[in-house]
Design an enzyme around this catalytic site. Structure first.
Site, PDB file in Angstrom:
ATOM      1  N   ASP A 113       4.849 -12.688 -18.411  1.00 55.81           N
ATOM      2  CA  ASP A 113       4.484 -14.017 -17.918  1.00 55.81           C
ATOM      3  C   ASP A 113       5.749 -14.833 -17.665  1.00 55.81           C
ATOM      4  OD1 ASP A 113       1.580 -13.755 -18.210  1.00 55.81           O
ATOM      5  OD2 ASP A 113       2.026 -13.624 -20.339  1.00 55.81           O
ATOM      6  N   THR A 114       5.719 -15.605 -16.591  1.00 60.56           N
ATOM      7  CA  THR A 114       6.902 -16.331 -16.145  1.00 60.56           C
ATOM      8  C   THR A 114       6.458 -17.584 -15.420  1.00 60.56           C
ATOM      9  OG1 THR A 114       8.117 -14.250 -15.874  1.00 60.56           O
ATOM     10  CG2 THR A 114       8.986 -16.134 -14.708  1.00 60.56           C
ATOM     11  N   ALA A 115       7.343 -18.576 -15.319  1.00 63.25           N
ATOM     12  CA  ALA A 115       7.067 -19.781 -14.525  1.00 63.25           C
ATOM     13  C   ALA A 115       8.177 -19.962 -13.509  1.00 63.25           C
ATOM     14  CB  ALA A 115       6.959 -21.001 -15.430  1.00 63.25           C
TER      15      ALA A 115
END
Length: 566
Positions: free
Chosen positions: A387-389
């Site tokens: 998961d990343t932003a």
């Protein structure tokens, strides 16, 4: 050969704006960036404000306990990179981690393992925590490239954390998925509400995180690395049996590496060098060029096969060679001469993993190649679905910025540092405890890093900043978005909406549910192990563009994304 670019799968259109634009995966965060633009900030100020807000409104994917990177083109014409990525603690040797886990300290999943030699690198817990780079990365970005004070860029995030906000659909689902990660009391107090993750539309506050942001605004990033927040981070890890110390935090510095680059269809593509996987994206782009992958009809199985095979070879090479370059030489996988040689492996049918060999040397200035082989880790690698932003910003001055933050797997290690509200990353899970592996654990070493923001010069006065979130989806997302624009003439939003494919760690080729009729069956006939997966597993893209002073942007339809401008 061009597809029907009028059919938008998300029913969105590309957004245009005159003064500034922000694209990211959460609407309130996008508005935070625009708020700073309206206050006189530039694209770099907006990037940090957006990132800080994501830390609050999308805490499932990013935060102060993780790392941050940037690729950018400034109004003065400079193409540059920022890397704020911490390494392993000074006492985190292979022997120490094996002994600690075997003794029952810090890894519940290996609680029954008593032989140190049988211990594998923990995916969660204190031994997966590396030094977080985010706070210093944010501060350095504003100080070096922004117009405003660092404290100003944190104000929207502080407001959301202390006054509250309603949780969006995708973030709520991610939060519920990560709920079981919180076995630590500090984590449950900070991120669960009556013991549960928030529902869609539920208004929440994160007061402990808000207090930490206020402290950082008042004292600067030193509060994390040489102050009380840093003391709580080190104490939390050590209380769980880990090795991180305040000295490890104090030693951390932000880097400004030279980007690596290649050309495709007349465009110049810039990526981050190792320890990031930017070389994988560039090698795949070069291989696609060598085999004319973009000449196939868009809706054909031949197109997917050609690009996927190029990506497959790039993954094999990248996971064989790419590591922290201060510990081992990393060859120049982006060399055109290497792609010309490697492209001979690609044929009409799928390459079996066992058929892919490694050259003894790879051309380029970075060395002859690291030792070792295989993927980034044994068994399932958490980078597969990390998961990343991601956010992208642009302004009327001419700055374009791709900015990416992550704790790796959702809420990271599962640890929250004392009363700070800061969830700590598990990026160290990318290390191997095999001393012969190129990404073997060593004190101070940075792990193989999936995060790769990117910048492209599409024409003389036409620049784009972009990225695709999602672990190993990132380089293959770059390849697909660029091809959609450069090979098939798609506008920005259509390029993100288009159905995607994904080469998986197990060797299968995943296709999005919306893939063109007949393509899956034809790919099976070409020897691919095809599986159909839902859209959420195909990454999250953002892109902004400055084409001769005209600003535009597009956002990921598979997320809660938004493009905001003014």
């Amino acid at each position: 050969m061009n597809p029907d670019v009028d059919a938008f799968g998300s029913r969105r259109s590309t957004v245009y704006a005159p003064e500034g634009i922000v694209a990211t995966s959460q609407p309130l965060a996008a508005e935070a960036g625009v708020e700073l633009l309206r206050q006189g900030g530039n694209a770099f100020d907006a990037a940090v404000a957006t990132a800080a807000a994501l830390n609050v409104v999308e805490p499932t994917s990013t935060g102060l306990g993780g790392d941050v990177f940037a690729l950018y083109r400034t109004a003065d014409g400079e193409v540059g990179a920022m890397r704020a990525c911490g390494g392993a603690p000074a006492d985190a040797t292979i022997e120490n981690v094996r002994e600690a886990v075997a003794a029952g300290h810090g890894d519940d999943e290996q609680a029954e393992v008593t032989d140190p030699d049988a211990v594998t690198m923990p995916e969660f817990g204190p031994h997966a925590v590396t030094v977080p780079g985010t706070a210093r990365g944010w501060e350095a970005t504003v100080d070096e490239l922004g117009h405003l004070a660092f404290a100003e860029t944190l104000q929207p995030a502080i407001r959301y954390a202390t006054e509250g906000y309603p949780v969006t659909e995708v973030v709520s689902a991610q939060w519920q998925h990560g709920e079981d990660r919180f076995t630590d009391e500090h984590a449950r107090e900070a991120y669960l509400f009556d013991g549960e993750a928030p529902a869609v539309g539920q208004a929440v506050t994160l007061p402990k995180l808000g207090q930490s942001l206020e402290t950082i605004a008042a004292e600067g990033a030193d509060a994390v690395y040489e102050g009380a927040i840093g003391e709580e981070i080190a104490a939390e890890v050590q209380s769980q049996g880990g090795f991180l110390t305040t000295e490890d935090l104090a030693d951390f510095e932000v880097e400004w590496p030279e980007p690596v680059a290649t050309e495709y269809r007349g465009a110049e593509i810039y990526e981050l060098p190792p320890n990031n996987q930017g070389l994988l994206a560039l090698e795949a782009i070069n291989l696609a060029s060598e085999i004319d992958a973009g000449e196939h009809p868009y809706d054909s199985a031949e197109r997917v096969h050609a690009f996927a095979e190029a990506m497959k070879l790039a993954f094999v090479d990248g996971h064989h060679y790419v590591t922290d370059p201060t510990f081992e030489n990393v060859p120049n996988l982006a060399a055109n001469s290497y792609a010309a040689e490697r492209a001979n492996e690609i044929g009409e049918t799928a390459i079996e993993d066992a058929e892919i060999g490694f050259p003894r040397e790879v051309g380029g200035a970075n060395g002859d190649g690291a030792g070792g082989g295989g993927g980034a880790g044994a068994g399932h690698d958490p980078a597969e679905d990390a998961d990343t932003a991601l956010l992208c910003t642009a302004d009327a001055e001419g700055n374009v910025v791709a900015f990416i933050n992550s704790r790796f797997h959702g809420f990271g290690s599962g640890l929250v540092a004392g009363d700070t509200g800061i969830a700590l990353q598990n990026r160290g899970a990318s290390f191997s405890l095999d001393p012969d592996h190129p990404n073997s654990l060593e004190p101070g070493k940075r792990p193989f890093h999936t995060l790769i923001p990117a910048v492209a010069k599409l024409d003389e006065d036409d620049w784009a900043a972009f990225g695709v979130m999602g672990g190993y989806m990132q380089p293959q997302g770059h390849l697909q978005v660029l091809s959609n624009i450069l090979d098939y003439g798609m506008p920005l939003q259509a390029a993100l909406d288009a159905p995607r494919w994904r080469y998986r760690e197990d060797g299968s080729l995943a296709l999005e549910e919306r893939m063109h009729d007949g393509v899956p069956t034809k790919l099976v006939r070409k020897g691919h192990d095809v599986e159909i997966l839902p859209p959420a597993l195909f990454g999250g893209a953002q892109i902004v563009r400055n084409d001769g002073g005209v600003l535009s942007g597009a956002t990921e339809p598979r997320k809660d994304g938004q493009v905001s401008g003014y």
